[in-house]
Design a protein around this motif. Sequence first.
Motif, PDB file in Angstrom:
ATOM      1  N   ALA A 146       0.830  -1.213   0.000  1.00 24.96           N
ATOM      2  CA  ALA A 146       0.000   0.000   0.000  1.00 24.96           C
ATOM      3  C   ALA A 146       0.863   1.261   0.000  1.00 24.96           C
ATOM      4  O   ALA A 146       0.420   2.323  -0.435  1.00 24.96           O
ATOM      5  CB  ALA A 146      -0.944   0.006   1.198  1.00 24.96           C
ATOM      6  N   LEU A 147       2.094   1.147   0.455  1.00 23.34           N
ATOM      7  CA  LEU A 147       3.004   2.295   0.456  1.00 23.34           C
ATOM      8  C   LEU A 147       3.800   2.377  -0.843  1.00 23.34           C
ATOM      9  O   LEU A 147       4.718   3.174  -0.959  1.00 23.34           O
ATOM     10  CB  LEU A 147       3.951   2.215   1.653  1.00 23.34           C
ATOM     11  N   SER A 205       3.487   3.852  -3.524  1.00 24.60           N
ATOM     12  CA  SER A 205       3.087   5.005  -4.327  1.00 24.60           C
ATOM     13  C   SER A 205       3.619   6.287  -3.679  1.00 24.60           C
ATOM     14  O   SER A 205       3.396   6.498  -2.480  1.00 24.60           O
ATOM     15  CB  SER A 205       1.560   5.080  -4.403  1.00 24.60           C
ATOM     16  N   ARG A 231       0.890   8.136  -1.868  1.00 20.81           N
ATOM     17  CA  ARG A 231       0.518   7.607  -0.548  1.00 20.81           C
ATOM     18  C   ARG A 231       1.557   7.967   0.504  1.00 20.81           C
ATOM     19  O   ARG A 231       1.212   8.218   1.654  1.00 20.81           O
ATOM     20  CB  ARG A 231       0.291   6.098  -0.629  1.00 20.81           C
ATOM     21  N   ILE A 245       0.644  11.423   1.508  1.00 20.96           N
ATOM     22  CA  ILE A 245      -0.508  11.410   2.412  1.00 20.96           C
ATOM     23  C   ILE A 245      -0.052  11.075   3.826  1.00 20.96           C
ATOM     24  O   ILE A 245      -0.435  11.747   4.790  1.00 20.96           O
ATOM     25  CB  ILE A 245      -1.588  10.405   1.921  1.00 20.96           C
ATOM     26  N   LEU A 276      -7.251  11.833  -4.831  1.00 23.00           N
ATOM     27  CA  LEU A 276      -6.799  11.252  -3.568  1.00 23.00           C
ATOM     28  C   LEU A 276      -7.708  10.161  -3.009  1.00 23.00           C
ATOM     29  O   LEU A 276      -7.256   9.334  -2.229  1.00 23.00           O
ATOM     30  CB  LEU A 276      -6.655  12.342  -2.503  1.00 23.00           C
ATOM     31  N   HIS A 314      -6.373   6.593  -3.210  1.00 21.71           N
ATOM     32  CA  HIS A 314      -5.219   6.368  -2.337  1.00 21.71           C
ATOM     33  C   HIS A 314      -5.627   6.307  -0.864  1.00 21.71           C
ATOM     34  O   HIS A 314      -5.111   5.487  -0.101  1.00 21.71           O
ATOM     35  CB  HIS A 314      -4.165   7.453  -2.567  1.00 21.71           C
ATOM     36  N   ILE A 315      -6.566   7.150  -0.474  1.00 18.83           N
ATOM     37  CA  ILE A 315      -7.087   7.121   0.903  1.00 18.83           C
ATOM     38  C   ILE A 315      -7.727   5.760   1.176  1.00 18.83           C
ATOM     39  O   ILE A 315      -7.488   5.144   2.215  1.00 18.83           O
ATOM     40  CB  ILE A 315      -8.112   8.261   1.134  1.00 18.83           C
ATOM     41  N   LEU A 346      -5.067   2.982   1.680  1.00 21.60           N
ATOM     42  CA  LEU A 346      -4.431   3.066   2.995  1.00 21.60           C
ATOM     43  C   LEU A 346      -5.395   2.690   4.122  1.00 21.60           C
ATOM     44  O   LEU A 346      -5.000   2.080   5.116  1.00 21.60           O
ATOM     45  CB  LEU A 346      -3.860   4.467   3.219  1.00 21.60           C
ATOM     46  N   SER A 382       7.951  -0.582  -2.374  1.00 22.13           N
ATOM     47  CA  SER A 382       7.735   0.577  -1.501  1.00 22.13           C
ATOM     48  C   SER A 382       8.992   1.427  -1.396  1.00 22.13           C
ATOM     49  O   SER A 382       8.913   2.658  -1.343  1.00 22.13           O
ATOM     50  CB  SER A 382       7.283   0.123  -0.114  1.00 22.13           C
TER      51      SER A 382
END
Length: 190
Positions: free
Chosen positions: A18-19, A21, A24, A27, A53, A56-57, A60, A107
């Motif tokens: 998930a990281l 990007s 992200r 964020i 966004l 991406h939210i 995460l 990542s």
Amino acid sequence: MSAPRDKMVLRSPEQVAALGSPVRFRIVDILALRGASSVREIAVGAGCSVTSLYYHIRVLEKVGILEEAATRGTGRRMEKTYRLRAGKLVIDPKKRSVPYRRAMADSCAALLRRAERDYRAAASATEVRLEGEERDLMIRRLVLRLDSEGLARLNRLLDRVSAHAGRRGGAGGAPVTLTIAMSRVPELDR
């Protein structure tokens, strides 16, 4: 909803991926510095549109890195605010699976792209300081040959730097990023 924890160990490849990007990472940076923020506030800090966004939210939030903090009124509308579930996100040192390690590498690549974007933006700024105790732009690449004692000393020093990295500095302080990547390079030993 409980208060954020100090540290969250990323236990699954999905959490680490998930990281993967630079958006992200931005964020996470914004929420670490500002605390709970709306998507609109995050978009202003990230310099991108609100609609870009939401995906991406959700990514995460799905893996548990961030969570909804509250809902608040803004005029006639209500908006959600989000926060990190923990102040520090750390890789699980016990994970050895290929998917986990692949997610770590992806990542890392995203983190380095984020660092490059930050560096380019800072290098274009007129107020950049390149020397002295208050310099705020620097890049170094060191190639070291360390025995186990030297490697242990280096890791203790890096741990001390990390421990002093406050998530929220004083109101007058400028945010800076420090990206550290340490890699063993067997090819240089040939």
